[in-house]
Scaffold this motif. Structure first.
Motif, short mmCIF file in Angstrom:
data_model
loop_
_atom_site.label_atom_id
_atom_site.label_comp_id
_atom_site.label_asym_id
_atom_site.label_seq_id
_atom_site.Cartn_x
_atom_site.Cartn_y
_atom_site.Cartn_z
N TYR A 1 33.27 28.72 22.51
CA TYR A 1 34.36 27.91 23.19
C TYR A 1 33.95 27.97 24.75
CZ TYR A 1 38.72 28.32 26.03
OH TYR A 1 39.80 28.01 27.04
N GLY B 1 43.63 31.29 26.29
CA GLY B 1 43.46 30.01 26.03
C GLY B 1 43.85 28.89 27.12
N PHE B 2 44.80 29.17 27.98
CA PHE B 2 45.28 28.38 28.95
C PHE B 2 44.24 28.65 30.63
CE2 PHE B 2 48.74 28.80 26.25
CZ PHE B 2 49.08 27.50 25.92
N SER C 1 41.32 22.15 17.75
CA SER C 1 41.53 22.62 18.99
C SER C 1 41.40 24.03 19.20
CB SER C 1 43.19 22.26 18.93
OG SER C 1 43.66 22.97 20.25
N LEU D 1 42.59 25.76 21.54
CA LEU D 1 43.69 26.11 21.99
C LEU D 1 44.58 26.71 20.72
CD1 LEU D 1 45.84 27.05 24.19
CD2 LEU D 1 46.48 24.60 24.31
#
Length: 459
Positions: free
Chosen positions: A44, A102-103, A170, A172
């Motif tokens: 990631y 994730g943000f 994704s 996220l």
């Protein structure tokens, strides 16, 4: 074996365990099914966010450091606040921090949140192990720990495959899915699992046997800390399956797909063999099991030095996976056996710490040895460490009374004879049998007051 025989074996493997255990088991399975961060953190950061491999390694190390920090703190919480509150706090915090990870995009923020994720996710382990020891009868604990370990590996195997597909769509979504499933575990704990922490008994007769247990008590418990030290050595060896092995195979010209095929044998064997092997070892002498598993682990990785094809690599994986299958429930049973009932959280926290520290030491060790001397020296070092661990287990078990050695596999807790009240008041929890505990305590008393002062036999 016939179909009827398989059905009978399956029934015997799962029968007799309390309802509360199965809710805890379900929580473990759901949690591992949602695992994403630990598996794809490096990919990631490098592929999605564009950071360097060095930064990715730093973040992964901080994630592991968070687990080291929380191991002891969560153990104290487990004893002071209770198993259920600790699980709720840990799982709720994990869900929030994973979703936040994730943000966030700032490098410092990512590293900080990864550290929090490591702390929160590792904090539930002492509570889970302490609660499992509370609610399962001593004679069933090897089987219970094995079933829980099986659920962890089954969930991880499924989540690893699913996470690969999710990552293509994704990253996220993967973070949010893990957060959602972890939150579901917290809700399951809140709704279905009552507190299992044993209540302290009142009266002068119980005062001496229920002396307060602190982290200092654990550290002064030489016998238990020997187990923790041996656990660390074993953990360093097993860590090489995900650290040293892929690096060595890559340096030898093998592809990531080749490594994936070889390491897949580990998860497959655990899922297929964990329960039948546990049935075979359940009532066998844990002294021999721990020695044999340490040798299999060390020399299983040692044989990797002679591997020249994917098939041979997979064969070496089979050897050390068998060691993992035998060692995991047996060693966990010994840890519980040596933990005083009212100090299980702190004792389990120290045991969890050994694995957390190993996750930091193993990458540094493997990288240094491979870069400086070559992969063959790493595998030789694994064989040496496995031999040292086996010798340590042999010496440790010789110091234990015969009754404790025979009962270590069952994981019966130390404490006042007949005072095991951990299952009291739990729906679906059968009252533990106190006879084995009384025998074990009698043997501990025979060792002298020094061992009691260390906290091994106190409640």
């Amino acid at each position: 074996m016939s179909v009827a025989g398989l059905r009978r074996a399956a029934r015997e493997s799962v029968s007799g365990l309390p309802r509360a255990f199965w809710w805890l088991w379900t929580s473990t399975l759901v949690n591992r099914l949602g695992a994403f961060v630990a598996t794809f953190m490096a990919l990631y950061l490098t592929l999605e966010r564009g950071y360097s491999a060095s930064y990715a390694g730093l973040v992964v190390a901080l994630h592991g450091l968070g687990g080291v920090v929380s191991s002891l703190g969560a153990g104290v919480m487990t004893d002071r606040l209770g198993r259920r509150p600790t699980l709720l706090v840990a799982q709720s915090s994990t869900a929030l921090s994973v979703a936040l990870l994730g943000f966030v995009q700032d490098p410092v923020a990512i590293a900080s949140v990864a550290f929090l994720v490591g702390m929160a996710s590792n904090a539930s382990r002492p509570a889970v192990q302490a609660m499992m020891a509370d609610i399962v009868r001593p004679e069933d604990r090897i089987r219970a720990f094995s079933l829980n370990y099986w659920a962890i590996n089954l969930g991880f195997a499924v989540s690893s495959m699913a996470a690969g597909f999710i990552a293509e769509v994704s990253y996220l979504a993967g973070f949010l899915l893990e957060a959602g499933m972890t939150l579901a575990c917290a809700i399951l704990v809140f709704v279905k699992l009552p507190e299992s922490r044993p209540a302290r008994e009142e009266g002068p007769s119980s005062a001496a046997s229920q002396a307060p247990v602190s982290l200092g008590t654990v550290l002064r418990d030489g016998r238990y800390m020997s187990v923790v030290g041996l656990s660390f050595l074993i953990a360093v060896i097993f860590q090489q399956g995900s650290i040293g092995l892929p690096v060595a195979m890559g340096a030898a010209g093998f592809t990531p797909a080749d490594y994936g095929m070889a390491i897949a044998v580990n998860g497959l064997l655990i899922v297929v063999l964990q329960i039948p092997v546990t049935r075979f070892i359940e009532h066998r002498d844990p002294r021999r099991l721990l020695v044999v598993s340490a040798l299999l682990a060390g020399y299983g990785f040692g044989l990797t030095a002679f591997a020249g094809s994917v098939g041979v690599f997979a064969l070496t994986v089979c050897v050390w996976t068998l060691a993992e299958i035998v060692n995991a429930p047996t060693q966990t049973g010994l840890v519980v056996r040596l933990s005083p009932v009212h100090g299980r959280g702190r004792y389990q926290g120290m045991y969890t710490l050994s694995w957390a520290v190993a996750s930091l030491v193993a990458p540094l060790m493997s990288g240094f040895v491979i870069d400086r001397y070559g992969a063959e020296w790493l595998w030789g070092l694994c064989a040496l460490v496995g031999t040292v661990a086996a010798a340590g287990y042999a010496l440790l078990m010789r110091r234990l009374p015969e009754e404790m050695g025979a009962g270590a596999g069952a994981g019966a807790p130390t404490g006042t004879p007949g005072k095991e009240t951990s299952g009291k008041g739990l729906p679906g929890v059968e009252a533990p049998v106190a006879h084995a505990d009384a025998q074990a305590d009698a043997s501990i008393e025979a060792e002298g007051p020094a061992d009691r002062a260390e906290g091994v036999g106190t409640g």
